[in-house]
Design a protein around this motif. Structure first.
Motif, short mmCIF file in Angstrom:
data_model
loop_
_atom_site.label_atom_id
_atom_site.label_comp_id
_atom_site.label_asym_id
_atom_site.label_seq_id
_atom_site.Cartn_x
_atom_site.Cartn_y
_atom_site.Cartn_z
N ARG A 72 -12.08 40.80 -22.77
CA ARG A 72 -11.43 41.04 -21.47
C ARG A 72 -10.41 39.95 -21.17
NH1 ARG A 72 -16.19 40.03 -17.08
NH2 ARG A 72 -16.96 41.94 -18.00
N GLU A 73 -9.68 40.18 -20.11
CA GLU A 73 -8.70 39.21 -19.63
C GLU A 73 -9.35 38.33 -18.56
OE1 GLU A 73 -5.48 38.80 -20.84
OE2 GLU A 73 -6.22 40.24 -22.32
N TYR A 74 -9.03 37.05 -18.62
CA TYR A 74 -9.50 36.10 -17.61
C TYR A 74 -8.40 35.09 -17.38
CZ TYR A 74 -12.35 32.54 -15.28
OH TYR A 74 -12.86 31.62 -14.38
N ARG A 75 -7.83 35.13 -16.20
CA ARG A 75 -6.76 34.19 -15.82
C ARG A 75 -5.65 34.14 -16.86
NH1 ARG A 75 -10.28 29.30 -13.04
NH2 ARG A 75 -11.15 30.62 -11.40
N GLY A 76 -5.23 35.32 -17.30
CA GLY A 76 -4.11 35.42 -18.22
C GLY A 76 -4.43 35.23 -19.69
#
Length: 154
Positions: A72-76
């Motif tokens: 997943r994505e987390y803070r870019g």
């Protein structure tokens, strides 16, 4: 120890039981589990998206654990995410968590991520100790301080 992809037609009762028990181990009860149908619908989507990330752990013809792993994505940034590390109570503290962790690291490596995160209940001291032992660091509290976000690197 054998890792078997979750097949909801075959494993529905087991995965729900294990997921609910993970809430009991983390929070003292399964009240935070939510709606069973919502969980199963989420699993339908995620097992299609990450079939190797959603597995039951079998030993001696008995299911003893479950892993739920995503990207997943987390803070870019693209990261690996451990939604669930689970072992049945009688298998905890026997070194089997390390084998689940090794499987997770291989999954993340195969998906070309170098960082992974998870959240753990502040009251789950055994899990926090395990995560520190495998090199994870605490990032920040979340969910009104009920959980800690942790990260690790491959």
């Amino acid at each position: 120890m054998h890792f078997e992809k979750i097949d909801l037609k075959k494993h529905q009762d087991t995965v729900v039981k294990f997921r609910k028990d993970s809430f009991k181990a983390s929070f003292g009860d399964d009240a935070g589990f939510g709606d069973e149908e919502d969980y199963l619908n989420w699993l339908v989507v995620k097992t299609r998206e990450f079939p190797e990330g959603f597995v039951l752990i079998e030993e001696c013809s008995k299911y003893i654990g479950q892993l739920e792993l995503t990207i997943r994505e987390y803070r870019g940034n693209t990261i690996g995410y451990v939604n669930l590390y689970y072992l049945v109570p009688e298998m905890r503290g026997l070194g089997k968590g390390k084998e689940l962790h090794n499987y997770a690291m291989q999954f993340f490596e195969n998906n070309k991520v170098g960082e992974y995160h998870l959240r753990v209940s502040t009251s789950n001291k055994a899990a926090i100790t395990f995560y520190h032992k495998i090199g994870m660091k605490e990032i920040c509290p979340e969910v009104e301080g009920k959980v800690i976000r942790m990260k690790g690197y491959l």
